[in-house]
Scaffold this active site. Structure first.
Site, PDB file in Angstrom:
ATOM      1  N   ASP A 150     -40.775  -4.719   6.140  1.00  0.00           N
ATOM      2  CA  ASP A 150     -39.620  -4.084   6.238  1.00  0.00           C
ATOM      3  C   ASP A 150     -39.611  -3.273   4.669  1.00  0.00           C
ATOM      4  OD1 ASP A 150     -39.234  -6.273   4.557  1.00  0.00           O
ATOM      5  OD2 ASP A 150     -37.384  -6.769   5.303  1.00  0.00           O
ATOM      6  N   LYS A 191     -33.033 -13.959  -8.364  1.00  0.00           N
ATOM      7  CA  LYS A 191     -31.672 -13.319  -8.502  1.00  0.00           C
ATOM      8  C   LYS A 191     -30.737 -13.524  -9.781  1.00  0.00           C
ATOM      9  CE  LYS A 191     -31.689 -12.370  -3.525  1.00  0.00           C
ATOM     10  NZ  LYS A 191     -31.049 -12.494  -2.083  1.00  0.00           N
ATOM     11  N   ASP A 238     -36.846  -0.897   0.167  1.00  0.00           N
ATOM     12  CA  ASP A 238     -36.608  -1.985   0.837  1.00  0.00           C
ATOM     13  C   ASP A 238     -35.539  -1.473   2.128  1.00  0.00           C
ATOM     14  OD1 ASP A 238     -35.621  -4.231   2.466  1.00  0.00           O
ATOM     15  OD2 ASP A 238     -34.980  -5.319   0.582  1.00  0.00           O
TER      16      ASP A 238
END
Length: 360
Positions: free
Chosen positions: A111, A162, A223
């Site tokens: 992806d 993250k 993305d």
């Protein structure tokens, strides 16, 4: 390097309803399934044998690509009975690889749209003697990604998931989803259970002293996890901003596939794609959007940065901006749908039923 693994098993839940009937890698971008662009770029970089790690709607891949000979490749398919995560999927297809223990195997997520210099990543892997080499890219806001700091030689020093506070953001380099593994390293991934290559495999390798090398390549990278990103990626392929040898036509403002019918006064701009058998009516204005096969856009409709599914029908004078219309859905005349709206497959919206502004 002649072998690659493509991870194409995800459900693409963030892309629904685009992925209700179609796995994410098979959703069309610039006129062909997105996966076609990845396969073509791998072939251009010298890859000959590709194993597709499939799971969700696995049955649609092989009928389309066959043995890969149409793209100059040899393609094999391995289907996960239960989702195994990125690392588990890599381990699950290892038996289909032909490379020797020290040979490089390219691995990439299904992806990511990227202009990565694949040959340069492999060259970095070989010249540094790394166990695993990672494509890294720089982003302005890295909070949604895993950070990958490196030392002065490019060797990876940590994996940071993250970060949220300014103190945690120690670099703008993120994992860009393409790797080169030494073949023997793949066999160290636990078999038969879910494994995250990002959260388990890479940190464990680092902890045991393995050499993980980063290569920063900040050419085009996107993305395609959201509908808005997917629409933009398709438009960028058409416009030539994102490189691919698989775009079925010349780069430009629009891509109209054979058998599509477009009224002479309709205006298509911004990398718009019109699929096979689709029909665009008089005076329609479409910018940066994807219109899939068999869809109908009636006269006077205005569509911007939107995705119109297979066989969908958009009524006269309807305005769509930043929306997704599922396969077979009908949006009647004089509707106005704005950013973030998703109309599910086969849904029907009556004439003038939804608006974001006055109808006068």
């Amino acid at each position: 390097m002649t072998e690659a693994i493509l991870l194409v098993g995800g459900k693409g839940t963030r892309l629904r309803p685009l992925t209700v009937n179609t796995p994410k890698p098979m959703v069309p971008a610039a006129g062909v399934p997105f996966l076609t662009h990845q396969l073509a770029r791998a072939r251009a970089a010298g890859v000959e044998h590709i194993v597709l790690a499939t799971s969700y709607l696995a049955e649609v891949f092989e009928p389309y690509f066959g043995d890969g000979s149409g793209l100059g490749l040899h393609i094999e398919y391995v289907t996960e009975e239960e989702p195994l995560g990125t690392g588990g999927a890599i381990r699950n297809v290892a038996a289909r690889l032909h490379s020797g223990p020290d040979e490089p195997v390219l691995i990439f997520n299904g992806d990511i749209l990227t202009g990565l210099d694949i040959r340069a990543l492999v060259a970095t892997h070989e010249t540094t003697g790394a166990d695993v080499s990672l494509h890294l890219t720089r982003v302005e806001d890295p909070r949604a990604y895993g950070l990958v700091p490196t030392d002065a030689t490019g060797r990876v020093t940590a994996f940071l998931e993250k970060p949220q506070t300014p103190e945690e953001i120690v670099t703008d380099q993120i994992n860009a989803g393409a790797y080169v593994f030494r073949r023997s390293v793949i066999d160290t991934i636990p078999a038969g259970r879910p494994v995250s290559v990002e959260r388990e495999t890479f940190p464990d390798l680092l902890a045991t002293g393995a050499h993980l090398q980063g290569m920063v390549d900040s050419t085009y990278w996107l993305d395609l996890g959201t509908p808005q990103a997917f629409v933009r990626g398709s438009a960028d392929l058409v416009l030539g901003r994102a490189p691919s040898p698989a775009v079925p036509g010349r780069c430009g403002d629009r891509l109209v596939l054979p058998t599509a019918r477009v009224a002479p006064d309709a205006k298509l701009t911004g990398g718009t794609v019109v699929g096979e058998g689709a029909r665009i009516g008089e005076g329609a204005r479409i910018t940066g959007s994807t219109i899939l096969s068999g869809a109908v856009v009636e006269p006077g409709a205005v569509i911007t940065d939107s995705f119109i599914g297979t066989g969908a029908h958009i009524g006269e004078r309807t305005i769509l901006s930043g929306t997704v219309i599922g396969d077979g859905a009908v949006v009647g005349p004089d509707n106005e749908l704005r950013e973030g709206v998703r109309v599910w497959c086969d849904a029907k919206i009556p004439a003038g039923a939804l608006r974001f502004s006055s109808d006068q």
